[in-house]
Design an enzyme around this catalytic site. Structure first.
Site, PDB file in Angstrom:
ATOM      1  N   THR A 107       0.826  10.245   3.727  1.00 16.23           N
ATOM      2  CA  THR A 107      -0.324  11.037   2.803  1.00 16.23           C
ATOM      3  C   THR A 107      -1.737  10.861   3.391  1.00 16.23           C
ATOM      4  O   THR A 107      -2.656  11.220   2.939  1.00 16.23           O
ATOM      5  CB  THR A 107      -0.162  10.633   1.282  1.00 16.23           C
ATOM      6  OG1 THR A 107       0.113   9.253   1.333  1.00 16.23           O
ATOM      7  CG2 THR A 107       0.346  11.446   0.410  1.00 16.23           C
ATOM      8  N   SER A 157      -1.926   0.300  -4.329  1.00 12.07           N
ATOM      9  CA  SER A 157      -2.819   1.557  -3.631  1.00 12.07           C
ATOM     10  C   SER A 157      -3.995   1.884  -4.415  1.00 12.07           C
ATOM     11  O   SER A 157      -4.141   1.835  -5.581  1.00 12.07           O
ATOM     12  CB  SER A 157      -1.815   2.873  -3.804  1.00 12.07           C
ATOM     13  OG  SER A 157      -2.517   3.795  -3.419  1.00 12.07           O
ATOM     14  N   ALA A 158      -5.047   2.221  -3.622  1.00  9.88           N
ATOM     15  CA  ALA A 158      -6.352   2.557  -4.179  1.00  9.88           C
ATOM     16  C   ALA A 158      -6.504   3.839  -4.601  1.00  9.88           C
ATOM     17  O   ALA A 158      -7.352   4.246  -5.436  1.00  9.88           O
ATOM     18  CB  ALA A 158      -7.385   2.467  -2.800  1.00  9.88           C
ATOM     19  N   ASP A 218       1.048  -1.284  -0.049  1.00 17.89           N
ATOM     20  CA  ASP A 218       0.101   0.070   0.003  1.00 17.89           C
ATOM     21  C   ASP A 218       0.957   1.122   0.035  1.00 17.89           C
ATOM     22  O   ASP A 218       2.064   1.045   0.291  1.00 17.89           O
ATOM     23  CB  ASP A 218      -0.984   0.003   1.312  1.00 17.89           C
ATOM     24  CG  ASP A 218      -1.641   1.248   1.295  1.00 17.89           C
ATOM     25  OD1 ASP A 218      -2.244   1.592   0.328  1.00 17.89           O
ATOM     26  OD2 ASP A 218      -1.813   1.794   2.444  1.00 17.89           O
ATOM     27  N   LEU A 219       0.439   2.357  -0.391  1.00 18.98           N
ATOM     28  CA  LEU A 219       1.103   3.618  -0.453  1.00 18.98           C
ATOM     29  C   LEU A 219       0.971   4.502   0.671  1.00 18.98           C
ATOM     30  O   LEU A 219       1.855   4.649   1.818  1.00 18.98           O
ATOM     31  CB  LEU A 219       0.970   4.360  -1.710  1.00 18.98           C
ATOM     32  CG  LEU A 219       1.771   5.670  -1.954  1.00 18.98           C
ATOM     33  CD1 LEU A 219       3.298   5.458  -2.080  1.00 18.98           C
ATOM     34  CD2 LEU A 219       1.064   6.228  -3.298  1.00 18.98           C
ATOM     35  N   ASP A 220      -0.318   5.068   0.763  1.00 20.32           N
ATOM     36  CA  ASP A 220      -0.680   6.096   1.546  1.00 20.32           C
ATOM     37  C   ASP A 220      -0.910   5.817   3.139  1.00 20.32           C
ATOM     38  O   ASP A 220      -1.460   4.640   3.298  1.00 20.32           O
ATOM     39  CB  ASP A 220      -2.222   6.745   1.363  1.00 20.32           C
ATOM     40  CG  ASP A 220      -2.119   7.309  -0.096  1.00 20.32           C
ATOM     41  OD1 ASP A 220      -1.257   7.950  -0.478  1.00 20.32           O
ATOM     42  OD2 ASP A 220      -3.073   6.906  -0.653  1.00 20.32           O
ATOM     43  N   ARG A 276     -11.839   6.951  -3.416  1.00 24.40           N
ATOM     44  CA  ARG A 276     -12.264   8.311  -3.668  1.00 24.40           C
ATOM     45  C   ARG A 276     -13.772   8.364  -3.508  1.00 24.40           C
ATOM     46  O   ARG A 276     -14.364   9.260  -2.740  1.00 24.40           O
ATOM     47  CB  ARG A 276     -11.735   9.299  -4.738  1.00 24.40           C
ATOM     48  CG  ARG A 276     -11.929  10.746  -4.517  1.00 24.40           C
ATOM     49  CD  ARG A 276     -11.353  11.465  -5.827  1.00 24.40           C
ATOM     50  NE  ARG A 276     -10.049  11.018  -6.456  1.00 24.40           N
ATOM     51  CZ  ARG A 276      -9.602  11.253  -7.330  1.00 24.40           C
ATOM     52  NH1 ARG A 276      -9.961  11.928  -8.368  1.00 24.40           N
ATOM     53  NH2 ARG A 276      -8.204  10.972  -7.392  1.00 24.40           N
ATOM     54  N   LYS A 313     -10.686  -2.048  -1.887  1.00 29.80           N
ATOM     55  CA  LYS A 313     -10.548  -2.583  -0.543  1.00 29.80           C
ATOM     56  C   LYS A 313     -11.933  -2.273   0.283  1.00 29.80           C
ATOM     57  O   LYS A 313     -12.663  -1.061   0.262  1.00 29.80           O
ATOM     58  CB  LYS A 313      -9.416  -1.889   0.153  1.00 29.80           C
ATOM     59  CG  LYS A 313      -7.963  -1.925  -0.815  1.00 29.80           C
ATOM     60  CD  LYS A 313      -7.019  -1.263  -0.002  1.00 29.80           C
ATOM     61  CE  LYS A 313      -5.739  -1.051  -0.951  1.00 29.80           C
ATOM     62  NZ  LYS A 313      -4.666  -0.396  -0.420  1.00 29.80           N
ATOM     63  N   GLU A 368       0.289  -2.822   4.781  1.00 33.13           N
ATOM     64  CA  GLU A 368      -0.892  -2.007   4.952  1.00 33.13           C
ATOM     65  C   GLU A 368      -1.010  -1.216   6.158  1.00 33.13           C
ATOM     66  O   GLU A 368      -0.210  -1.746   7.309  1.00 33.13           O
ATOM     67  CB  GLU A 368      -2.344  -2.946   4.951  1.00 33.13           C
ATOM     68  CG  GLU A 368      -2.883  -3.012   3.601  1.00 33.13           C
ATOM     69  CD  GLU A 368      -3.656  -1.627   3.061  1.00 33.13           C
ATOM     70  OE1 GLU A 368      -3.886  -0.769   4.163  1.00 33.13           O
ATOM     71  OE2 GLU A 368      -3.882  -1.743   1.925  1.00 33.13           O
ATOM     72  N   ASP A 369      -1.518   0.045   6.268  1.00 29.76           N
ATOM     73  CA  ASP A 369      -1.939   0.842   7.609  1.00 29.76           C
ATOM     74  C   ASP A 369      -3.492   0.701   7.612  1.00 29.76           C
ATOM     75  O   ASP A 369      -3.753   1.192   9.052  1.00 29.76           O
ATOM     76  CB  ASP A 369      -1.405   1.968   7.321  1.00 29.76           C
ATOM     77  CG  ASP A 369      -2.390   3.084   6.340  1.00 29.76           C
ATOM     78  OD1 ASP A 369      -2.461   2.379   5.284  1.00 29.76           O
ATOM     79  OD2 ASP A 369      -2.640   4.219   6.564  1.00 29.76           O
ATOM     80  N   ASN A 376      -3.701   9.049  -7.604  1.00 28.08           N
ATOM     81  CA  ASN A 376      -2.597  10.085  -7.305  1.00 28.08           C
ATOM     82  C   ASN A 376      -1.466   9.103  -7.108  1.00 28.08           C
ATOM     83  O   ASN A 376      -0.190   9.958  -7.139  1.00 28.08           O
ATOM     84  CB  ASN A 376      -2.888  10.892  -6.391  1.00 28.08           C
ATOM     85  CG  ASN A 376      -4.042  11.715  -6.786  1.00 28.08           C
ATOM     86  OD1 ASN A 376      -3.912  12.488  -7.728  1.00 28.08           O
ATOM     87  ND2 ASN A 376      -5.212  11.968  -6.048  1.00 28.08           N
ATOM     88  N   LYS A 395      -9.456   5.028   5.590  1.00 29.84           N
ATOM     89  CA  LYS A 395      -8.275   4.799   5.017  1.00 29.84           C
ATOM     90  C   LYS A 395      -8.570   3.658   4.291  1.00 29.84           C
ATOM     91  O   LYS A 395      -8.861   2.370   4.499  1.00 29.84           O
ATOM     92  CB  LYS A 395      -7.434   4.262   6.304  1.00 29.84           C
ATOM     93  CG  LYS A 395      -6.785   5.493   7.270  1.00 29.84           C
ATOM     94  CD  LYS A 395      -6.016   4.848   8.071  1.00 29.84           C
ATOM     95  CE  LYS A 395      -5.596   6.038   9.055  1.00 29.84           C
ATOM     96  NZ  LYS A 395      -4.987   5.751  10.502  1.00 29.84           N
ATOM     97  N   GLY A 396      -7.650   3.632   2.965  1.00 31.02           N
ATOM     98  CA  GLY A 396      -7.865   2.503   1.925  1.00 31.02           C
ATOM     99  C   GLY A 396      -8.782   2.543   1.384  1.00 31.02           C
ATOM    100  O   GLY A 396      -9.073   1.957   0.096  1.00 31.02           O
ATOM    101  N   ILE A 397      -9.900   3.413   1.530  1.00 30.74           N
ATOM    102  CA  ILE A 397     -11.143   3.336   0.543  1.00 30.74           C
ATOM    103  C   ILE A 397     -11.138   4.441  -0.601  1.00 30.74           C
ATOM    104  O   ILE A 397     -10.623   5.525  -0.499  1.00 30.74           O
ATOM    105  CB  ILE A 397     -12.267   3.856   1.594  1.00 30.74           C
ATOM    106  CG1 ILE A 397     -12.485   3.220   2.884  1.00 30.74           C
ATOM    107  CG2 ILE A 397     -13.629   3.778   0.961  1.00 30.74           C
ATOM    108  CD1 ILE A 397     -12.507   1.489   2.502  1.00 30.74           C
TER     109      ILE A 397
HETATM  110  C1  BG6 Z   1      -6.034   5.424  -0.427  1.00 33.85           C
HETATM  111  C2  BG6 Z   1      -6.199   6.092   0.623  1.00 33.85           C
HETATM  112  O1  BG6 Z   1      -4.675   4.801  -0.513  1.00 33.85           O
HETATM  113  O2  BG6 Z   1      -6.476   6.032  -1.656  1.00 33.85           O
HETATM  114  C3  BG6 Z   1      -7.577   6.838   0.526  1.00 33.85           C
HETATM  115  O3  BG6 Z   1      -6.011   5.637   1.707  1.00 33.85           O
HETATM  116  C4  BG6 Z   1      -7.916   7.528  -0.602  1.00 33.85           C
HETATM  117  O4  BG6 Z   1      -7.666   7.781   1.679  1.00 33.85           O
HETATM  118  C5  BG6 Z   1      -7.773   6.516  -1.647  1.00 33.85           C
HETATM  119  O5  BG6 Z   1      -9.358   7.970  -0.510  1.00 33.85           O
HETATM  120  C6  BG6 Z   1      -8.230   6.957  -2.998  1.00 33.85           C
HETATM  121  O6  BG6 Z   1      -7.136   7.966  -3.390  1.00 33.85           O
HETATM  122  P1  BG6 Z   1      -7.093   9.068  -4.509  1.00 33.85           P
HETATM  123  O7  BG6 Z   1      -6.110   9.710  -4.754  1.00 33.85           O
HETATM  124  O8  BG6 Z   1      -7.584   8.450  -5.730  1.00 33.85           O
HETATM  125  O9  BG6 Z   1      -8.410   9.919  -4.194  1.00 33.85           O
HETATM  126 MG    MG Z   2      -2.837   3.255   3.392  1.00 37.29          MG
END
Ligand code: BG6
Ligand code: MG
Length: 224
Positions: free
Chosen positions: A22, A121-122, A14-16, A54, A152, A176-177, A125, A50-52
């Site tokens: 982030t 990563s979900a 996972d990234l964020d 946008r 996720k 994962e976090d 970005n 978290k992980g969900i």
């Molecule tokens: C996940 C984050 O990695 O990406 C979430 O934990 C975020 O908080 C999701 O909503 C989607 O990210 P983005 O950058 O596509 O809006």
């Molecule tokens: Mg995360």
């Protein structure tokens, strides 16, 4: 747990909140949007996001404020875009100094020892964030969340994270976090490594309190 440390050939990251903080920036941007919509913010809501993805995150926030029927699809897209613009403005200020403690050393060690790496990563970005952190070279294999049917906690993104490495899920550790992410890793049949609060991440095969303690040596100790 059946998997032994010697069976592990790859890591699906996972990234964020794992490689960089982030998750705080996402949280701040959603908090700001929630305030503007009159939805009250609390830690449970913040952690649950978290992980969900946008759009799923927006739905959760609207639901928390009993406003899920107040906006049409076009308006919802506009709200999500507003949040994303605020988030991207913060991401654009990031540098390699924003890599969480120990993560660069961990990635270097994994690479030196021949482990394969992919990103699950979900976030749409994610490529921009990797670029800002100067870590794009570490992750030639990135699962594109735009091609997912389910976000996720569905296992799809982690299943694909192993697939792109040509590995069996059981040969991979997912990192994962988020509770939703740990759930996804477990359902994909990978070994789950959680970083953060042990109570929140209780479903993980192993939990580390912080990124600095995530080392191959410590993982080997826990897996045996
Ligand atoms: C996940 C984050 O990695 O990406 C979430 O934990 C975020 O908080 C999701 O909503 C989607 O990210 P983005 O950058 O596509 O809006
Ligand atoms: Mg995360």
């Amino acid at each position: 747990m059946m998997t032994k440390f010697a069976d592990i050939k790859g890591f699906v990251f996972d990234l964020d909140g794992v490689i960089t903080d982030t998750s705080v920036l996402h949280g701040n941007a959603w908090h700001q949007l929630a305030d503007s919509l009159g939805v009250s913010w609390n830690d449970d809501l913040a952690n649950g996001l978290k992980g969900i993805s946008r759009m799923d995150s927006l739905e959760m926030i609207l639901k928390a404020g009993h406003k899920e029927n107040d906006y049409n699809q076009e308006q919802k897209v506009a709200l999500a875009t507003q949040k994303n613009d605020n988030y991207v403005a913060e991401v654009n200020k990031m540098t390699p100094a924003n890599i969480l403690p120990g993560m660069k050393a961990f990635l270097d060690d994994l690479r030196a020892k021949g482990y394969q790496l992919s990103l699950a990563s979900a976030s749409k970005n994610a490529p921009r964030v990797l670029d800002k952190l100067q870590l794009a070279d570490y992750f030639p294999k990135v699962v594109d969340p735009a091609n997912l049917t389910h976000g996720k906690p569905d296992p799809e993104i982690y299943t694909k994270g192993a697939q792109v490495l040509n590995l069996d899920p059981a040969q991979c550790i997912g990192v994962e976090d988020a509770a939703a992410g740990v759930q996804a890793i477990n359902a994909a049949g990978e070994v789950s490594l959680g970083i953060g609060d042990a109570h929140e991440l209780a479903a993980a095969d192993m939990v580390f309190a912080d990124t600095a303690s995530v080392t191959l040596e410590n993982i080997a100790k826990k897996l045996g």
